[in-house]
Design an enzyme around this catalytic site. Sequence first.
Site, short mmCIF file in Angstrom:
data_model
loop_
_atom_site.label_atom_id
_atom_site.label_comp_id
_atom_site.label_asym_id
_atom_site.label_seq_id
_atom_site.Cartn_x
_atom_site.Cartn_y
_atom_site.Cartn_z
N ASP A 81 0.84 -1.20 0.00
CA ASP A 81 0.00 0.00 0.00
C ASP A 81 0.88 1.26 0.00
O ASP A 81 1.89 1.32 0.71
CB ASP A 81 -0.86 -0.04 1.28
N ASP A 103 2.20 5.30 -5.33
CA ASP A 103 1.47 6.53 -5.00
C ASP A 103 2.30 7.73 -5.44
O ASP A 103 3.17 8.22 -4.71
CB ASP A 103 1.21 6.57 -3.49
N GLU A 133 -2.45 6.42 -8.18
CA GLU A 133 -3.35 7.46 -7.63
C GLU A 133 -3.23 8.74 -8.44
O GLU A 133 -2.14 9.16 -8.79
CB GLU A 133 -3.01 7.73 -6.15
N HIS A 175 -7.71 10.46 4.81
CA HIS A 175 -7.13 9.37 5.58
C HIS A 175 -7.18 9.64 7.10
O HIS A 175 -7.05 10.78 7.53
CB HIS A 175 -5.65 9.19 5.23
N GLY A 204 -9.02 6.07 2.53
CA GLY A 204 -9.52 6.80 3.70
C GLY A 204 -10.97 6.46 4.01
O GLY A 204 -11.72 7.32 4.50
N ASN A 225 -10.61 1.11 0.74
CA ASN A 225 -9.50 0.98 1.70
C ASN A 225 -9.91 1.41 3.11
O ASN A 225 -10.36 2.55 3.30
CB ASN A 225 -8.34 1.89 1.27
N THR A 228 -7.80 2.72 9.64
CA THR A 228 -7.92 3.30 10.99
C THR A 228 -8.98 2.59 11.83
O THR A 228 -8.78 2.35 13.03
CB THR A 228 -8.23 4.80 10.86
#
Length: 275
Positions: A81, A103, A133, A175, A204, A225, A228
């Site tokens: 990731d 990214d 991205e 995020h 996020g 994704n 958290t």
Amino acid sequence: MLKTLDEVLPKYINADAAVGAFNLALFPDTKVLIEAAEEMNAPVILQISPVVAEFMGYDYWGMIAGEMARRSTAEVVLHLDHANMVEPIWKALDAGFSSVMFDGSQLPFEDNVRITNEVVKRAERYGASVEAEIGSVAYLGRDSHKDQLTDPKEAAAFAEASGCGCLAVSVGTTHMMRTQTANIQYDLLESIQNEVKVPLVIHGSTGLPDSQLVKMRGYHVCKVNIGTALRVAFDKGLRAELEERPNDYIYIDLLKRPLEDEKQVVRKKMELLGF
Ligand code: G3H
Ligand code: ZN
């Protein structure tokens, strides 16, 4: 079964479901995620950031998580990731990851295209898939990371020129939110999916209300994704356990509850995403 994003995602472009991609911190998270996927009859994407990959070792992730994926009845993608340099990507490919993300969201458009294309060509030799991205999904509390909504025409040009298998777009999420209060800009998402052919990815997604996770299923969003939410559930469970059993020191026992709490979050997100 160990799979690539290219093998798993395209069938969800028009299906009433999207695949959850969950961030791992340690090896036990692999067990949690694969068990949840098997119980829910869902595919799952194991996402490992370069920091986490480095901590346990890329090779060991490839051996342990890769082998657990191969032995699973569920479709499992082992995905690097948010690599913003190529070196972690080369390491992940050598270690047996089936998928990587470059990214380049903080780079000028041309540099992002050029490096993504280089990654695509190298990944092809390993039979691995590549996420890229365009636009930029910000991080809560990290001002250095720009926040920029994705431009639909630019996204189409980027996907075409870079050859990426799927594309992360910025349409209203941030995020590392701890509240589910983000808002997807659906008009923008629709314009993007009218222009872009490849499966779309939303980062996020901890910040998305349940209703908006359900709504993702109706768009060309195939990878959602979530990181958290898992860390928060684990943390809460561990703190509660430590408070209840202050004298216990056998951490394999102390970890059971936080890991189970994490699994329940994963199962709930999978259900909201259509499984
Ligand atoms: O790439 C990882 C994700 O975008 C996770 O974001 O931690 O805000 O859910 P989150
Ligand atoms: Zn992300």
